[in-house]
Write a protein that holds these residues in place. Sequence first.
Motif, PDB file in Angstrom:
ATOM      1  N   GLN A  21       0.835  -1.208   0.000  1.00 43.51           N
ATOM      2  CA  GLN A  21       0.000   0.000   0.000  1.00 43.51           C
ATOM      3  C   GLN A  21       0.870   1.258   0.000  1.00 43.51           C
ATOM      4  O   GLN A  21       0.645   2.190  -0.778  1.00 43.51           O
ATOM      5  N   SER A  79      -1.575  -1.764  -6.714  1.00 44.08           N
ATOM      6  CA  SER A  79      -2.949  -1.429  -6.304  1.00 44.08           C
ATOM      7  C   SER A  79      -3.942  -2.490  -6.774  1.00 44.08           C
ATOM      8  O   SER A  79      -4.927  -2.774  -6.078  1.00 44.08           O
ATOM      9  N   LEU A 123      -3.616  -5.407  -4.440  1.00 43.58           N
ATOM     10  CA  LEU A 123      -4.230  -5.087  -3.147  1.00 43.58           C
ATOM     11  C   LEU A 123      -5.748  -4.889  -3.237  1.00 43.58           C
ATOM     12  O   LEU A 123      -6.417  -4.774  -2.208  1.00 43.58           O
ATOM     13  N   ASP A 157      -7.086  -2.195  -4.208  1.00 50.59           N
ATOM     14  CA  ASP A 157      -7.226  -0.866  -3.604  1.00 50.59           C
ATOM     15  C   ASP A 157      -7.804   0.089  -4.647  1.00 50.59           C
ATOM     16  O   ASP A 157      -7.081   0.620  -5.490  1.00 50.59           O
ATOM     17  N   ASP A 158      -9.102   0.290  -4.602  1.00 48.27           N
ATOM     18  CA  ASP A 158      -9.790   1.098  -5.617  1.00 48.27           C
ATOM     19  C   ASP A 158      -9.247   2.521  -5.708  1.00 48.27           C
ATOM     20  O   ASP A 158      -9.090   3.068  -6.803  1.00 48.27           O
ATOM     21  N   TYR A 159      -8.990   3.131  -4.546  1.00 47.19           N
ATOM     22  CA  TYR A 159      -8.525   4.530  -4.532  1.00 47.19           C
ATOM     23  C   TYR A 159      -7.260   4.689  -5.379  1.00 47.19           C
ATOM     24  O   TYR A 159      -7.189   5.561  -6.253  1.00 47.19           O
ATOM     25  N   ASN A 160      -6.272   3.840  -5.151  1.00 45.23           N
ATOM     26  CA  ASN A 160      -5.020   3.950  -5.892  1.00 45.23           C
ATOM     27  C   ASN A 160      -5.127   3.431  -7.322  1.00 45.23           C
ATOM     28  O   ASN A 160      -4.411   3.891  -8.208  1.00 45.23           O
ATOM     29  N   LYS A 204      -5.896   9.994   2.017  1.00 45.20           N
ATOM     30  CA  LYS A 204      -6.702   9.935   0.792  1.00 45.20           C
ATOM     31  C   LYS A 204      -7.423  11.264   0.597  1.00 45.20           C
ATOM     32  O   LYS A 204      -7.972  11.818   1.536  1.00 45.20           O
TER      33      LYS A 204
END
Length: 301
Positions: A158, A191, A194, A196-199, A242
């Motif tokens: 992350q 991302s 992971l 990880d939607d944001y990244n 974020k």
Amino acid sequence: NKKKKKYYDDKKKIFKPLDYKKLQAFDKNKKKKKKKLQYYCKIKVKNIIYFYYLYPMHSFRNILIIILSVGYIFCSAQDSEIVKLNFKTIEKKIDSLHNHPEKMWEMINVYIKKSKIENNYETLVYAYRYASNYSEYPKSLKYADSALLIGKKSNDKQLLTDAYLNRSIVFMNQAYYSKALDDILIANKYSIELKDDYNIYKTIYYIAQNKIYLGLYEEANKELEICLKYFKNNLKNKDLGKNFEMYYLYSLMSYIDSNTKIGKQKENKINWQLLRFSVGKYGLTDEKNAVRGESSFIGWN
């Protein structure tokens, strides 16, 4: 039967015979007093030398100890104040001080210091990210490299995603698009692993920025539309590290820009109104203006 010598006694006004034993004792006392006097004179001289030559050294040392002690107490007090601050509070203060660079940098340094004191890799990456965003090249690259170094040290995917993305921004601002794309693709890979939607959407946004620089406006436009929907749907999310508001605003700006380039000006009427409202509500933060995503809109109001 020698005649004893006499001496004149001033007090009794008469002549008295000399007592040799008393005289010898008197001489001995005189010599002792002389020796004592000589000894005290030597001590006095030594004290004078000590005072003039040694005391100032001791005095300087004492002053130095006092200064260092006061400095230590002051630093300890500062550290305790820093420890009391919340990381989210620090980020909010940094975001609110864009027009006051000196105060803003004080808070960035507090962020870095607090993260180091607490040995917090996550917040240290975010702190170095702030530092790289608000400093000029090549200093910005040093901070970005520091963030990446911490990310590698933590072995946290992350943090590595955030650090690679951050360095890609520095490269894009210097028009090193090839290097920037390498970092973006590494961040995108991490991302996706992971989930990880944001990244993931951040990397898509920066890939779109790269395509705009390369003149691939239609491809960039499609990717920006996807980003715009995601960041708009998550505007209420306030997670540490974020910034959905910022990426929503810059996605919208770049989307309007790419629409203009591919002849979709009609769609931009609604988007302009939306942009005016959003800037008034959320304000423009930074991250190097999301690679100057607002450059086409200077003087738009």
